[in-house]
Motif scaffolding. Structure first.
Motif, short mmCIF file in Angstrom:
data_model
loop_
_atom_site.label_atom_id
_atom_site.label_comp_id
_atom_site.label_asym_id
_atom_site.label_seq_id
_atom_site.Cartn_x
_atom_site.Cartn_y
_atom_site.Cartn_z
N THR A 2 0.84 -1.19 0.00
CA THR A 2 0.00 0.00 0.00
C THR A 2 0.88 1.24 0.00
O THR A 2 1.73 1.42 0.85
CB THR A 2 -0.93 0.00 1.23
N ARG A 3 0.64 2.08 -0.99
CA ARG A 3 1.39 3.33 -1.11
C ARG A 3 0.68 4.44 -0.33
O ARG A 3 -0.54 4.44 -0.23
CB ARG A 3 1.46 3.73 -2.58
N PRO A 4 1.45 5.40 0.16
CA PRO A 4 0.81 6.54 0.84
C PRO A 4 0.02 7.39 -0.16
O PRO A 4 0.29 7.37 -1.36
CB PRO A 4 2.00 7.31 1.42
N GLY A 12 -9.16 10.90 2.41
CA GLY A 12 -10.39 11.06 3.18
C GLY A 12 -11.55 10.28 2.60
O GLY A 12 -12.36 9.72 3.34
N VAL A 13 -11.63 10.23 1.27
CA VAL A 13 -12.70 9.45 0.63
C VAL A 13 -12.50 7.97 0.93
O VAL A 13 -13.45 7.26 1.26
CB VAL A 13 -12.74 9.73 -0.89
N PHE A 14 -11.26 7.49 0.84
CA PHE A 14 -10.99 6.09 1.18
C PHE A 14 -11.34 5.81 2.63
O PHE A 14 -11.93 4.77 2.94
CB PHE A 14 -9.54 5.72 0.90
N ASP A 15 -10.99 6.71 3.52
CA ASP A 15 -11.31 6.53 4.95
C ASP A 15 -12.81 6.47 5.19
O ASP A 15 -13.27 5.79 6.11
CB ASP A 15 -10.70 7.66 5.78
N LEU A 25 -11.44 -1.88 -2.59
CA LEU A 25 -11.04 -0.64 -3.27
C LEU A 25 -9.54 -0.39 -3.09
O LEU A 25 -8.86 0.05 -4.02
CB LEU A 25 -11.88 0.53 -2.79
N MET A 26 -9.02 -0.69 -1.91
CA MET A 26 -7.57 -0.56 -1.69
C MET A 26 -6.82 -1.56 -2.58
O MET A 26 -5.76 -1.25 -3.12
CB MET A 26 -7.23 -0.77 -0.22
N GLY A 27 -7.38 -2.77 -2.73
CA GLY A 27 -6.76 -3.76 -3.61
C GLY A 27 -6.72 -3.29 -5.05
O GLY A 27 -5.72 -3.47 -5.75
N LEU A 28 -7.82 -2.70 -5.53
CA LEU A 28 -7.84 -2.16 -6.90
C LEU A 28 -6.87 -0.99 -7.03
O LEU A 28 -6.18 -0.87 -8.04
CB LEU A 28 -9.25 -1.73 -7.29
N ARG A 29 -6.81 -0.15 -6.02
CA ARG A 29 -5.86 0.98 -6.04
C ARG A 29 -4.44 0.46 -6.19
O ARG A 29 -3.68 0.95 -7.03
CB ARG A 29 -6.00 1.80 -4.75
N ARG A 68 -11.74 4.85 -12.58
CA ARG A 68 -12.28 5.23 -11.28
C ARG A 68 -12.61 3.97 -10.51
O ARG A 68 -12.87 2.92 -11.09
CB ARG A 68 -13.57 6.06 -11.43
N ILE A 69 -12.59 4.07 -9.18
CA ILE A 69 -12.99 2.97 -8.32
C ILE A 69 -13.91 3.52 -7.24
O ILE A 69 -13.70 4.63 -6.74
CB ILE A 69 -11.77 2.25 -7.70
N ALA A 70 -14.96 2.74 -6.93
CA ALA A 70 -15.93 3.22 -5.94
C ALA A 70 -16.90 2.09 -5.61
O ALA A 70 -16.99 1.10 -6.35
CB ALA A 70 -16.70 4.42 -6.50
N PRO A 71 -17.64 2.26 -4.53
CA PRO A 71 -18.75 1.33 -4.28
C PRO A 71 -19.75 1.41 -5.44
O PRO A 71 -19.76 2.38 -6.20
CB PRO A 71 -19.38 1.86 -2.99
#
Length: 132
Positions: A2-4, A12-15, A25-29, A68-71
């Motif tokens: 995981t990159r910063p 903030g959106v991820f949080d 979503l972190m996995g896709l990122r 893009r990635i999102a719910p």
């Protein structure tokens, strides 16, 4: 790995993502950033917000189209491509019946274990080099 985050708004959106969507979503990122780093044609990838969703762009080389990635309303999370490209039709031709698809715009996921680095990496690579 995981990159910063370079952008605190994106972080903030991820949080704010719920606990069921965030891991996927972190996995896709990570897959997007790893795929970009492995192809020198892509250049720097910028992570920004588009329509309130994390988006990945290639502003320096202009090699790709936005990811893009999102719910998603019908899934835990999704990988979105630009609907006016041939990306999703190319993807479904290459990997027929392998994923749940939302029209011309998204691959839908119910769980992070459904992310396939080879198959979904193929789609990500095509998006990041779409204009070449």
């Amino acid at each position: 790995m995981t990159r910063p985050f370079a952008d605190t708004q994106v972080e903030g959106v991820f949080d704010a993502f719920d606990d069921t969507a965030r891991p996927g979503l972190m996995g896709l990122r990570d897959l997007i950033l790893d795929t970009a780093a492995s192809d020198n044609r892509v250049g720097e990838v910028t992570e920004a917000l588009r329509w309130g969703q994390p988006a990945y762009l290639t502003p320096v080389t202009k090699s790709g189209t936005t990811l893009r990635i999102a719910p998603h309303k019908s899934a835990s999370f999704a990988l979105y491509v630009h609907c006016q490209t041939t990306l999703m039709s190319d993807y479904t031709a290459e990997f027929p019946g392998r994923d749940r698809i939302d029209g011309k715009r998204a691959v839908l996921f119910g769980d992070p274990s459904e992310i396939d680095p080879m198959r979904h990496g193929w789609l990500i690579s095509r998006a990041l080099t779409y204009h070449l």
